[in-house]
Design a protein around this motif. Structure first.
Motif, PDB file in Angstrom:
ATOM      1  N   VAL A 583       0.846  -1.190   0.000  1.00 16.31           N
ATOM      2  CA  VAL A 583       0.000   0.000   0.000  1.00 16.31           C
ATOM      3  C   VAL A 583       0.883   1.242   0.000  1.00 16.31           C
ATOM      4  O   VAL A 583       1.771   1.389   0.843  1.00 16.31           O
ATOM      5  CB  VAL A 583      -0.926   0.027   1.234  1.00 16.31           C
ATOM      6  N   SER A 584       0.623   2.128  -0.962  1.00 14.05           N
ATOM      7  CA  SER A 584       1.311   3.415  -1.033  1.00 14.05           C
ATOM      8  C   SER A 584       0.409   4.458  -0.380  1.00 14.05           C
ATOM      9  O   SER A 584      -0.651   4.795  -0.917  1.00 14.05           O
ATOM     10  CB  SER A 584       1.598   3.779  -2.495  1.00 14.05           C
ATOM     11  N   LEU A 585       0.796   4.945   0.784  1.00 13.52           N
ATOM     12  CA  LEU A 585      -0.014   5.898   1.537  1.00 13.52           C
ATOM     13  C   LEU A 585       0.008   7.267   0.859  1.00 13.52           C
ATOM     14  O   LEU A 585       0.847   7.534  -0.008  1.00 13.52           O
ATOM     15  CB  LEU A 585       0.497   5.985   2.975  1.00 13.52           C
ATOM     16  N   PRO A 586      -0.922   8.171   1.229  1.00 16.21           N
ATOM     17  CA  PRO A 586      -0.998   9.460   0.531  1.00 16.21           C
ATOM     18  C   PRO A 586       0.344  10.195   0.512  1.00 16.21           C
ATOM     19  O   PRO A 586       0.929  10.453   1.564  1.00 16.21           O
ATOM     20  CB  PRO A 586      -2.042  10.232   1.353  1.00 16.21           C
ATOM     21  N   PRO A 587       0.866  10.507  -0.666  1.00 19.18           N
ATOM     22  CA  PRO A 587       2.145  11.223  -0.730  1.00 19.18           C
ATOM     23  C   PRO A 587       1.989  12.653  -0.251  1.00 19.18           C
ATOM     24  O   PRO A 587       1.028  13.347  -0.592  1.00 19.18           O
ATOM     25  CB  PRO A 587       2.509  11.158  -2.218  1.00 19.18           C
ATOM     26  N   ALA A 588       2.938  13.102   0.554  1.00 18.54           N
ATOM     27  CA  ALA A 588       2.916  14.452   1.120  1.00 18.54           C
ATOM     28  C   ALA A 588       4.209  14.626   1.894  1.00 18.54           C
ATOM     29  O   ALA A 588       5.119  13.795   1.808  1.00 18.54           O
ATOM     30  CB  ALA A 588       1.693  14.652   2.019  1.00 18.54           C
ATOM     31  N   THR A 589       4.298  15.699   2.641  1.00  8.71           N
ATOM     32  CA  THR A 589       5.414  15.891   3.557  1.00  8.71           C
ATOM     33  C   THR A 589       4.902  15.716   4.979  1.00  8.71           C
ATOM     34  O   THR A 589       3.862  16.268   5.350  1.00  8.71           O
ATOM     35  CB  THR A 589       6.042  17.283   3.384  1.00  8.71           C
ATOM     36  N   TYR A 590       5.635  14.924   5.771  1.00 13.73           N
ATOM     37  CA  TYR A 590       5.249  14.618   7.143  1.00 13.73           C
ATOM     38  C   TYR A 590       6.440  14.858   8.070  1.00 13.73           C
ATOM     39  O   TYR A 590       7.311  13.994   8.200  1.00 13.73           O
ATOM     40  CB  TYR A 590       4.815  13.166   7.277  1.00 13.73           C
ATOM     41  N   PRO A 591       6.533  16.011   8.715  1.00  5.23           N
ATOM     42  CA  PRO A 591       7.583  16.176   9.732  1.00  5.23           C
ATOM     43  C   PRO A 591       7.314  15.229  10.909  1.00  5.23           C
ATOM     44  O   PRO A 591       6.216  15.226  11.480  1.00  5.23           O
ATOM     45  CB  PRO A 591       7.439  17.641  10.152  1.00  5.23           C
ATOM     46  N   MET A 592       8.307  14.391  11.252  1.00  6.80           N
ATOM     47  CA  MET A 592       8.149  13.410  12.323  1.00  6.80           C
ATOM     48  C   MET A 592       9.149  13.706  13.428  1.00  6.80           C
ATOM     49  O   MET A 592      10.329  13.338  13.327  1.00  6.80           O
ATOM     50  CB  MET A 592       8.354  11.990  11.787  1.00  6.80           C
ATOM     51  N   PRO A 593       8.702  14.383  14.496  1.00  8.48           N
ATOM     52  CA  PRO A 593       9.617  14.666  15.608  1.00  8.48           C
ATOM     53  C   PRO A 593      10.016  13.374  16.330  1.00  8.48           C
ATOM     54  O   PRO A 593       9.300  12.368  16.297  1.00  8.48           O
ATOM     55  CB  PRO A 593       8.790  15.579  16.527  1.00  8.48           C
ATOM     56  N   ALA A 594      11.129  13.406  17.000  1.00 10.77           N
ATOM     57  CA  ALA A 594      11.551  12.266  17.805  1.00 10.77           C
ATOM     58  C   ALA A 594      10.517  12.009  18.892  1.00 10.77           C
ATOM     59  O   ALA A 594      10.009  12.941  19.531  1.00 10.77           O
ATOM     60  CB  ALA A 594      12.923  12.534  18.418  1.00 10.77           C
ATOM     61  N   GLY A 595      10.200  10.740  19.097  1.00 12.36           N
ATOM     62  CA  GLY A 595       9.214  10.363  20.096  1.00 12.36           C
ATOM     63  C   GLY A 595       7.786  10.322  19.600  1.00 12.36           C
ATOM     64  O   GLY A 595       6.898   9.862  20.331  1.00 12.36           O
ATOM     65  N   SER A 596       7.528  10.799  18.378  1.00 14.87           N
ATOM     66  CA  SER A 596       6.160  10.790  17.861  1.00 14.87           C
ATOM     67  C   SER A 596       5.759   9.388  17.414  1.00 14.87           C
ATOM     68  O   SER A 596       6.593   8.579  17.032  1.00 14.87           O
ATOM     69  CB  SER A 596       6.012  11.779  16.703  1.00 14.87           C
TER      70      SER A 596
END
Length: 1010
Positions: A583-596
């Motif tokens: 499955v290819s999830l919706p393409p976008a930008t996702y900032p992922m902080p540490a601990g998230s």
């Protein structure tokens, strides 16, 4: 919430109910409307910006503070190719010349779906001020241009654009590269963006292209498929499996509704420029349909693809979409047509340098569409640059100025300056936006030298391009409900555009219909740029699995959706056997902080798509972690931040709370199939057919109830307490929904707030008034709330009914119960509705007031209107009503004319002297020839049903020894009522009369004999 809003005014009658329901629908629509606030004003627009005209350019900066006055546009009518049936077509064209003579480069500026050349007039002036000769036109099938809409068909719309390139080549003010070859760029967004790419792929004379928020493959856009084969052979992205995905029904409806303007008419959504971004001048496809419109309404419903339904669409396209709207499955012919009308078909022939601007707030054309185009152009060796905006069809861009500047710089470099292939790009090869870490700030912009695609967004081949996030949960089971309802609402447009992070998770993760896969906390901060993937193993008891995947951030026990997007998966499986799916999830930008922590939510339904109606059980198991493409880009210099606006935050919070509340209420409502009008019942005020209502405790209050009320009738609804009278009336008024069955008023189906209820007056379960207002003020306020003309209220007639005298101008809180009841009846009669429904109208009235009510209701019906009353005062019903419907234990046990029930030539009532042996003599009478039935009513009264004349009945009675002292042919309605109820109560199933199958006369005979 919507139901409570209706319920709080249910005692104000149908007009109040109707007005309240309209208000509740407006609130419910906010779930979509708010997200389109920036583009609602742009209905009909489609240019790459509709800002006010900019100053003219100078050689150094491209702009100057002082510029000569722009020359006025020239209006032209340009003949182009005929329609398939031979109808001649001419386009409505405007040319914006350059003042002062000389030759100049040209730009063709295309509008969006549902727009006209006026939609892009402001931007045409901007480009004119920058030194271009600009050509705008109203596309075939829209506005004043002739022809029909063919959805950017190479044989029609694209050929029309080539004719405009020919037009530019013949103009004396357009620069030529060679005879017949003008120096020309083409620019457009959405519908116009696809046209720009198709033109560049079919006409090598195009020198530069800017295409915004548009499609690569229209079949993939309408039937998106997120089940992929894995990384493609190129570094740019992934290829979907060959099976089409589910039908994107809401957007398809918007396309059709945007084309319902008749030929030669002004578009229904005139241009109203707001911003100048390629991303926000979207065109009517972003707001072309009333929200909440059903797809079948746009496609002509079950009645077929008529001219009204198709608008100005080509009949073949309309027919194919109608067929798909009914089945949810595309035909091979439709898929082939959509693919042929797509840049995908010609992308390998595009040589003109191309800038693609695509949005992450776009549920119509996602980033996968621009990715596919960029892949094809890169493979061809065509210079290409890509920008990912935080706007799109679902909301505005926060960086519209930067996107406009990049678009103009692209045209200036390749068209105006005539740069050759191989020269450096005028902008970064790839620019993307990420949400700012500060509230209410525009997106942060980042750049890479070249566009890397959805899978490996790093320009350094040696750098790590993907990371795996281990999962803390591995799978579960989800149910697809029968009929595909209720459907999940994963993406509530508007929240992201308003900068809100409030959760809509409860609308997306419907109990039992979804599976959540959570990651372990992220160990190292990173920015995901592209399409995360996950590998699953799915097992179903049906041959088809449909899932909708979305990516959520989980913090503090609350899940939020960074981008209002879903990835549909539809694959064929073998029932009972596990099938691997990537499955290819919706393409976008996702900032992922540490601990998230991040959650992949898989739902079996989605409100904006056609859902499979077959119930199914789907077991989902993750066979990999969440694979995410990461990037380490450079910040874009000069991207200024906006001001922090606390008011915007407050507005976003309030709107989001409303949307969440309304959405929850909508999900909890059981949805019913929309009933169609019945033209055969158009002259019948009220028809009730097979109503059934069972409450949550299992009590069946109404069981297969059918009856009707005709014009001129006063119909009494009778029955003991608990018979189902009030429940039936509430269903008739749309205040509660039946489990099955229908109600039609004047041929129109009834549901909560149905427009036909404006033609009904009602008083159900007592009146409700504002206690501090006077009686007169309450009536006036009620009528004003309906929005109707005060002259149509007939206040004088209503006040005569109320008969309150001087009390009419006292506060209602000082009224007795009877006075409030009379005021409630008067309120129901405001406007003299065609159907008047009164539930126990005589409650609280004294005998003179009851007597005064009889002629009022009779006269009201005699004017051709209809009155329905429920009452326990049988003597009053007998004196007032022309017809009765008798209910017991939730069923109709008999119905008919009052006169037939109480008086008939075959029935004789005998009054006897005291002391007679009534039972014995009645038995002897029953044995005589011609006597059908004999019932002992009292010790001194017999009811005889016979085939004999009345005088023969009397002689026979005297012959057997009955001391007859009086003869009558009429009984009181109360006697009939009690006999019917007693018979129904003692019969098996309480349905002896309703199900006897005999004629009305036969049932009446049975009633009279008891």
């Amino acid at each position: 919430m919507a139901r409570d809003l209706i319920g709080c005014v249910s005692r104000l009658g149908p007009q109040g109910t109707y007005a309240a329901h309209r208000a509740s629908r407006r609130i419910a629509r906010a779930g979509r409307v708010v997200g389109l606030v920036a583009v609602l004003a742009l209905a009909g627009t489609a240019g790459v910006g509709d800002a006010a005209a900019a100053p003219a350019v100078d050689a150094a900066s491209g702009r100057s503070a002082v510029a000569p006055a722009a020359a006025a546009p020239e209006s032209l009518s340009v003949p182009v190719g005929a329609e398939p049936d031979g109808t001649a077509v001419a386009l409505d064209v405007s040319a914006y010349p350059q003042p002062g003579g000389g030759r100049h480069p040209a730009v063709l500026l295309a509008h969006g779906f549902g727009g006209t050349k006026q939609s892009v007039a402001a931007q045409a002036t901007e480009l004119q001020d920058r030194g271009y000769v600009v050509v705008t036109w109203t596309a075939r099938g829209f506005g004043k241009s002739g022809g029909r809409i063919h959805l950017d068909d190479p044989k029609f719309e694209v050929a029309d654009a080539r004719a405009l390139v020919d037009l530019a080549a013949k103009r004396p003010d357009v620069q030529l590269d060679s005879p017949g070859d003008p120096r020309v760029g083409v620019m457009g967004a959405s519908y116009g963006g696809a046209l720009a790419l198709l033109l560049a792929g079919t006409d090598p004379r195009v020198d530069g292209v800017v295409g915004a928020i548009t499609w690569n493959d229209l079949s993939q856009a309408f039937f998106p498929q997120a089940a992929v084969t894995g990384p493609s052979s190129t570094p740019a992205g992934r290829a979907p499996v060959a099976t089409p995905g589910p039908f994107k029904q809401d957007w398809a409806s918007n396309f059709f509704l945007g084309a319902l303007t008749p030929p030669g008419a002004t578009p229904t959504s005139p241009a109203a420029p707001s911003t100048s971004s390629p991303n926000t001048a979207l065109g009517a496809e972003s707001s072309g349909a009333p929200v909440g419109s059903t797809p079948n309404a746009a496609f002509g419903g079950k009645g077929g693809a008529g001219a009204a339904a198709c608008g100005r669409f080509d009949p073949t396209i309309c027919r194919l979409f109608v067929e798909t709207a009914r089945t949810g499955v595309p035909s091979e012919q439709l898929l082939a047509l959509l693919q042929a009308h797509s840049p995908k078909a010609v992308a390998n022939r595009i040589t003109a340098p191309t800038l693609l601007v695509q949005g992450m707030a776009d549920s119509l054309f996602g980033l996968d569409q621009s990715d596919a185009t960029a892949r094809a152009l890169a493979a061809r060796g065509t210079p290409v640059a890509v920008r990912w905006s935080d706007g799109g069809h679902d909301g505005p861009s926060s960086r519209d100025q930067e996107e406009q500047d990049a678009s103009y710089a692209w045209l200036d470099h390749w068209v105006k300056d005539g740069a050759k292939a191989g020269s450096p790009l005028p902008t970064a090869g790839f620019v993307y936006a990420t949400a700012s870490d500060k509230r209410n700030q525009p997106a942060d912009l980042w750049s890479l030298p070249a566009y890397p695609g959805l899978s490996t967004p790093t320009s350094d081949p040696a750098a790590e391009s993907t990371r795996a996030l281990p999962l803390a949960t591995e799978g579960g089971v989800a149910i697809r409900p029968p009929g595909g309802q209720p459907a999940a609402m994963t993406a509530v447009p508007g929240l992201a555009a308003l900068g809100s992070t409030l959760s809509t998770y409860q609308l997306a993760a419907l109990p039992g219909q979804s599976v959540a896969l959570d990651t372990e906390p992220v160990k190292q901060a990173m920015t995901v740029v592209g399409s995360p993937t996950i590998r699953l193993s799915v097992t179903s008891d049906q041959p088809s699995v449909t899932l909708f995947a979305s990516l959520w951030r989980v913090a503090g026990g609350q899940a939020t959706l960074p981008h209002a997007l879903v990835a549909p998966i539809q694959v064929r499986v073998t029932p009972g056997q596990a099938t691997p799916v990537t499955v290819s999830l919706p393409p976008a930008t996702y900032p992922m902080p540490a601990g998230s922590t991040w959650r992949v939510l898989l739902s079996t339904t989605e409100a904006s798509f056609t859902n499979d109606r077959t119930p199914a059980s789907v077991s989902v198991e993750a066979t990999s972690g969440l694979e995410v493409p990461v990037a380490d880009a450079e910040p874009v210099a000069g991207a200024t931040r906006g001001l922090d606006t606390e008011d915007g935050v407050a507005l976003a919070a309030i709107v989001a709370l409303l949307l969440a509340g309304v959405g929850t209420a909508l999900v909890r409502r059981r949805r019913r199939t929309h009933e169609r009008p019945r033209p055969d019942l158009a002259d019948t005020p009220l028809v009730v057919e097979h109503l059934v209502k069972t409450y949550s405790d299992g009590h069946r209050a109404v069981d297969d109830v059918s009856w009707r009320a005709e014009k001129g009738q006063v119909v009494g609804l009778l029955g003991p307490n608990g018979a189902g009278k009030t429940t039936t009336m509430r269903m008739v008024m749309g205040l509660i929904r039946p489990d099955s069955g229908t109600t039609h008023i004047l041929g129109r189906p009834v549901s909560a707030g149905a427009p036909v209820l404006r033609r009904v007056g009602a008083l159900i379960e007592g009146p409700g008034f504002l206690p501090h207002l006077t009686g007169r003020q309450n009536l006036e306020a009620y009528w004003a709330a309906t929005g109707q003309d005060p002259a149509e209220a007939h206040f004088d007639e209503a006040l005569d009914v109320a008969a309150l005298g001087g009390a009419l101008d006292r506060p209602v809180k000082s009224y007795s119960h009877g006075m409030k009841q009379r005021l409630g009846i008067a309120q129901a009669m405001l406007g003299l509705p065609e159907l008047l429904i009164l539930d126990e109208p005589t409650n609280g009235l004294d005998p003179p007031q009851i007597a005064a009510m009889r002629p009022i209701l009779r006269r009201y019906a005699e004017t051709g209107r209809t009155v329905v009353v429920s009452s326990h005062l049988l003597a009053e019903v007998e004196l007032t009503c022309t017809h009765v419907v008798v209910m017991h234990a939730g069923r109709v046990v008999t119905a008919g004319r009052v006169a037939d029930l109480v008086d008939s030539s075959d029935t004789t009532v005998l009054d006897l002297a005291d002391g007679a042996d009534t039972e014995r003599l009645a038995a002897r009478l029953a044995e005589r020839t011609g006597i059908t039935d004999v019932r002992v009513d009292t010790d001194t009264r017999l009811v005889v049903v016979a085939d004999l004349a009345r005088d023969a009945v009397v002689r026979t009675a005297v012959d057997v020894g009955l001391p007859v002292v009086g003869v009558s042919s009429r009984r009181h309605l109360e006697e009939v009522f009690l006999g019917v109820i007693n018979s129904a109560a003692t019969a098996n199933g309480a349905s002896a009369h309703a199900d006897s199958g005999g004629s009305l006369i036969e049932r009446l005979r049975q009633v009279r004999s008891r």
